[in-house]
Design a protein around this motif. Structure first.
Motif, short mmCIF file in Angstrom:
data_model
loop_
_atom_site.label_atom_id
_atom_site.label_comp_id
_atom_site.label_asym_id
_atom_site.label_seq_id
_atom_site.Cartn_x
_atom_site.Cartn_y
_atom_site.Cartn_z
N THR A 1 2.99 -143.27 82.98
CA THR A 1 2.95 -144.23 84.07
C THR A 1 4.36 -144.37 84.63
O THR A 1 5.28 -144.79 83.91
CB THR A 1 2.43 -145.59 83.60
OG1 THR A 1 1.14 -145.41 83.00
CG2 THR A 1 2.31 -146.56 84.76
N LEU A 2 4.52 -144.01 85.89
CA LEU A 2 5.83 -144.03 86.54
C LEU A 2 6.08 -145.39 87.17
O LEU A 2 5.16 -146.17 87.39
CB LEU A 2 5.89 -142.94 87.61
CG LEU A 2 5.84 -141.50 87.12
CD1 LEU A 2 5.71 -140.54 88.30
CD2 LEU A 2 7.09 -141.17 86.32
N PRO A 3 7.35 -145.68 87.47
CA PRO A 3 7.62 -146.91 88.22
C PRO A 3 6.88 -146.86 89.55
O PRO A 3 6.77 -145.82 90.18
CB PRO A 3 9.14 -146.87 88.42
CG PRO A 3 9.52 -145.45 88.23
CD PRO A 3 8.57 -144.90 87.21
N GLY A 4 6.36 -148.00 89.94
CA GLY A 4 5.52 -148.03 91.12
C GLY A 4 4.05 -147.97 90.79
O GLY A 4 3.19 -148.08 91.66
N GLY A 5 3.72 -147.79 89.49
CA GLY A 5 2.33 -147.79 89.06
C GLY A 5 1.61 -146.47 89.18
O GLY A 5 0.40 -146.41 88.97
N ALA B 1 8.64 -135.52 94.07
CA ALA B 1 7.94 -135.45 95.36
C ALA B 1 7.69 -136.85 95.92
O ALA B 1 7.87 -137.08 97.12
CB ALA B 1 6.61 -134.70 95.18
N PHE B 2 7.29 -137.78 95.08
CA PHE B 2 7.02 -139.14 95.56
C PHE B 2 8.31 -139.87 95.90
O PHE B 2 8.36 -140.64 96.88
CB PHE B 2 6.22 -139.93 94.52
CG PHE B 2 4.73 -139.77 94.64
CD1 PHE B 2 3.95 -140.79 95.18
CD2 PHE B 2 4.09 -138.60 94.25
CE1 PHE B 2 2.57 -140.65 95.31
CE2 PHE B 2 2.72 -138.44 94.37
CZ PHE B 2 1.96 -139.48 94.91
N GLU B 3 9.37 -139.64 95.13
CA GLU B 3 10.65 -140.29 95.44
C GLU B 3 11.23 -139.78 96.74
O GLU B 3 11.76 -140.56 97.55
CB GLU B 3 11.63 -140.09 94.28
CG GLU B 3 11.31 -140.94 93.06
CD GLU B 3 12.29 -140.70 91.92
OE1 GLU B 3 12.38 -141.58 91.04
OE2 GLU B 3 12.94 -139.63 91.89
N GLN B 4 11.14 -138.48 96.99
CA GLN B 4 11.65 -137.92 98.23
C GLN B 4 10.91 -138.48 99.44
O GLN B 4 11.49 -138.62 100.52
CB GLN B 4 11.55 -136.39 98.21
CG GLN B 4 12.54 -135.73 97.27
CD GLN B 4 12.33 -134.22 97.18
OE1 GLN B 4 11.33 -133.67 97.62
NE2 GLN B 4 13.31 -133.54 96.58
N ALA B 5 9.64 -138.81 99.23
CA ALA B 5 8.85 -139.39 100.32
C ALA B 5 9.02 -140.91 100.41
O ALA B 5 8.44 -141.55 101.30
CB ALA B 5 7.38 -139.05 100.14
N ASP C 1 2.83 -133.92 99.26
CA ASP C 1 3.27 -134.09 100.65
C ASP C 1 2.12 -134.59 101.52
O ASP C 1 2.29 -135.51 102.34
CB ASP C 1 3.79 -132.75 101.18
CG ASP C 1 4.41 -132.85 102.57
OD1 ASP C 1 4.91 -133.95 102.92
OD2 ASP C 1 4.37 -131.85 103.30
N MET C 2 0.93 -134.03 101.33
CA MET C 2 -0.24 -134.48 102.09
C MET C 2 -0.56 -135.94 101.84
O MET C 2 -0.85 -136.71 102.76
CB MET C 2 -1.46 -133.63 101.72
CG MET C 2 -1.46 -132.21 102.22
SD MET C 2 -2.80 -131.26 101.46
CE MET C 2 -4.22 -132.33 101.73
N LEU C 3 -0.49 -136.34 100.56
CA LEU C 3 -0.89 -137.70 100.20
C LEU C 3 0.13 -138.75 100.62
O LEU C 3 -0.24 -139.89 100.92
CB LEU C 3 -1.13 -137.79 98.68
CG LEU C 3 -2.54 -137.56 98.18
CD1 LEU C 3 -3.45 -138.73 98.51
CD2 LEU C 3 -3.14 -136.26 98.70
N THR C 4 1.40 -138.37 100.65
CA THR C 4 2.44 -139.36 100.93
C THR C 4 2.96 -139.31 102.35
O THR C 4 3.54 -140.29 102.84
CB THR C 4 3.64 -139.17 99.98
OG1 THR C 4 4.20 -137.85 100.18
CG2 THR C 4 3.21 -139.33 98.53
N GLY C 5 2.78 -138.19 103.05
CA GLY C 5 3.45 -138.02 104.34
C GLY C 5 2.56 -137.66 105.51
O GLY C 5 3.05 -137.14 106.53
N SER C 6 1.27 -137.92 105.41
CA SER C 6 0.38 -137.59 106.52
C SER C 6 0.76 -138.38 107.76
O SER C 6 1.07 -139.57 107.70
CB SER C 6 -1.07 -137.89 106.13
OG SER C 6 -1.93 -137.59 107.21
N LEU C 7 0.74 -137.73 108.92
CA LEU C 7 1.14 -138.36 110.17
C LEU C 7 0.02 -139.15 110.82
O LEU C 7 0.26 -140.12 111.53
CB LEU C 7 1.66 -137.29 111.15
CG LEU C 7 2.89 -136.51 110.69
CD1 LEU C 7 3.22 -135.42 111.69
CD2 LEU C 7 4.07 -137.44 110.48
N VAL C 8 -1.22 -138.74 110.62
CA VAL C 8 -2.39 -139.37 111.25
C VAL C 8 -2.12 -139.55 112.74
O VAL C 8 -2.12 -140.66 113.28
CB VAL C 8 -2.75 -140.72 110.58
CG1 VAL C 8 -4.12 -141.21 111.05
CG2 VAL C 8 -2.77 -140.59 109.06
#
Length: 459
Positions: free
Chosen positions: A39-43, A237-241, A137-144
């Motif tokens: 379990t990472l910080p941020g849950g 990947a999540f921290e970079q996003a 990248d898809m999950l954290t950075g989608s432009l919609v």
């Protein structure tokens, strides 16, 4: 054999504050995989199953959101968003996303259910870092983007039309509505033409922001993986996003609660010009957390789960009235459904329904024989193991177990629970479930006099 352990290690910052916690949930031996959770910080949770003997890995990210989380005006938003996350990020176009996985011979896809959504890629073990980078990248950075929303709307409307052209599929949506009405669980996952047309880019972006928080996500990987490396790559990947969020956030708990469903003998008929009539006859079932679900699984297998099952033998083998006939269960967090499906010629629909109703009544009142129960237990144990013979199925088990139960059960434990089911438990479940008044959903070209007789089936 797989043993259960609860070894825990915590990594700390220089200030001494815990920032990550790793647990070994299942210790694999004799070919079974070792399952670990961090379990990472941020849950954000990362769960892996390590199988050194294979050369593939299936990597997935599960979101704790499904169509039951939608309001009536947002019906279809979860599935719409699933499509849009493939349309591009700040780093990749839609073509870049698909080409990256295609270039290494991998497979990538996603699916939306009523209580969760999953995005996954299956690749060679050496290409796992690429799969992690692309899917994260898809999950954290989608432009919609608005233009993508408009373009994908047509695709989704075609998917709805395709489903409606398949009455054998559509009848299950109709049955859910018959049993659960105009509720989040009773509405179709895809939405309707009207609700999909009404969804705007801004509504979808708000839905995305609300439900794709790290506390709602579970990252899973199964195959030839190193847990620590997967955790590092996912975290990076999540921290970079900038997507990990508050360090004190905790993961959302599995859904819970109870919900009563009344089966009032309702009949829903969609009269369409089809070669077959497609029917589902059923009643309330069990929530997926119900301790009796193991006995329910045995009952379902014996009644309509294979070629030796009662329904298959009575409807197809002895009388030749249908090609496809089976029973099934749908378990949700707080309720469940049990149904019997059959497809037959319209002029034989009443014969098929009478046989199915008679079998349900007989099993409810008299139970199954000991031989039927023993055979069903063996069949269920075998299918459980055979269904987990690839990394995709293992990844699916990891993600669903974490989201729905909050724990991981080994294959040996599942087999033991099935083997421990007694004939008395199966008969008790049969009385409780099958003894309820059924409801009925039908799609087909029925004449007026045939339609008028449908009420007799559920009387």
């Amino acid at each position: 054999m797989t043993s259960r352990t609860h070894a825990t290690t915590a990594r700390t910052s220089p200030e001494g504050r815990a920032v990550a916690r790793t647990q070994t949930l299942l210790k694999g031996t004799a070919g079974a995989g070792t399952v670990r959770r961090t379990t990472l910080p941020g849950g954000l949770r990362v769960v892996t199953e390590t199988l050194p003997s294979v050369r593939s890995v299936t990597f997935g990210i599960w979101a704790h959101v499904g169509s039951r989380d939608e309001t009536p005006t947002l019906n279809g938003a979860t599935h719409y968003l699933e499509h849009l996350l493939f349309k591009g990020t700040e780093r990749r176009s839609a073509l870049d996303i698909s080409a990256a996985i295609d270039a290494v011979g991998g497979e990538m896809n996603a699916f939306t259910a009523k209580e969760y959504t999953c995005y996954y890629a299956r690749v060679l073990d050496t290409d796992l870092p690429l799969a992690i980078d692309v899917v994260c990248d898809m999950l954290t950075g989608s432009l919609v983007e608005a233009e993508d929303v408009d373009a994908e709307r047509g695709v989704i409307l075609e998917e709805i039309a395709m489903t409606e052209d398949d009455p054998g599929d559509c009848v299950h949506d109709l049955f859910a509505h018959t049993m659960l009405g105009d509720t989040p669980l009773g509405r179709p996952v895809l939405g309707t033409v009207d609700t999909v047309n009404a969804l705007t880019p801004e509504r979808i972006r708000r839905f995305y922001k609300k439900h794709y928080d790290p506390t709602h996500l579970v990252v899973t990987a199964a195959g030839n993986v190193d847990h620590a490396k997967v955790v590092r790559q996912v975290r990076r990947a999540f921290e970079q996003a900038g997507a990990l969020g508050r360090t004190d956030a905790v993961p959302v708990a599995p859904r819970s609660g109870t919900r009563a469903i009344r089966s009032t003998g309702r009949v829903d008929l969609l009269n369409r010009k089809t070669e077959q009539a497609h029917v589902v006859l059923g009643m309330p079932g069990m929530a997926r957390t119900d301790d009796r679900r193991w006995a329910m699984g045995v009952l379902n297998t014996a009644l309509g789960g294979g070629m030796s099952s009662r329904l298959f033998q009575e409807v197809r083998e002895k009388r030749g009235l249908a090609y496809s006939v089976y029973s099934y269960t749908s378990g949700f967090a707080d309720c469940g459904l049990f149904g019997v499906y059959a497809g037959c010629r319209p002029n034989q629909v009443h014969d098929v329904l009478k046989i199915c109703r008679d079998e349900l009544d007989q099993v409810a009142s008299q139970g199954l024989t000991d031989d039927e129960i023993r055979r069903a237990i063996g069949q269920l144990r075998g299918s459980t193991v055979l269904g987990l013979e690839d990394t995709g199925a293992l990844m699916h088990r990891l993600g669903k177990s974490e989201l729905c139960w909050g724990e991981q059960m080994s294959v040996d434990e599942m087999l033991a629970r099935i083997a421990a089911v007694t004939p008395d438990e199966v008969r008790e479940v049969a009385r409780d479930v099958l003894g309820a008044r059924p409801s009925l959903s039908v799609i087909g070209a029925l004449k007026d006099r045939q339609a008028a007789r449908l009420d007799d089936v559920v009387a």
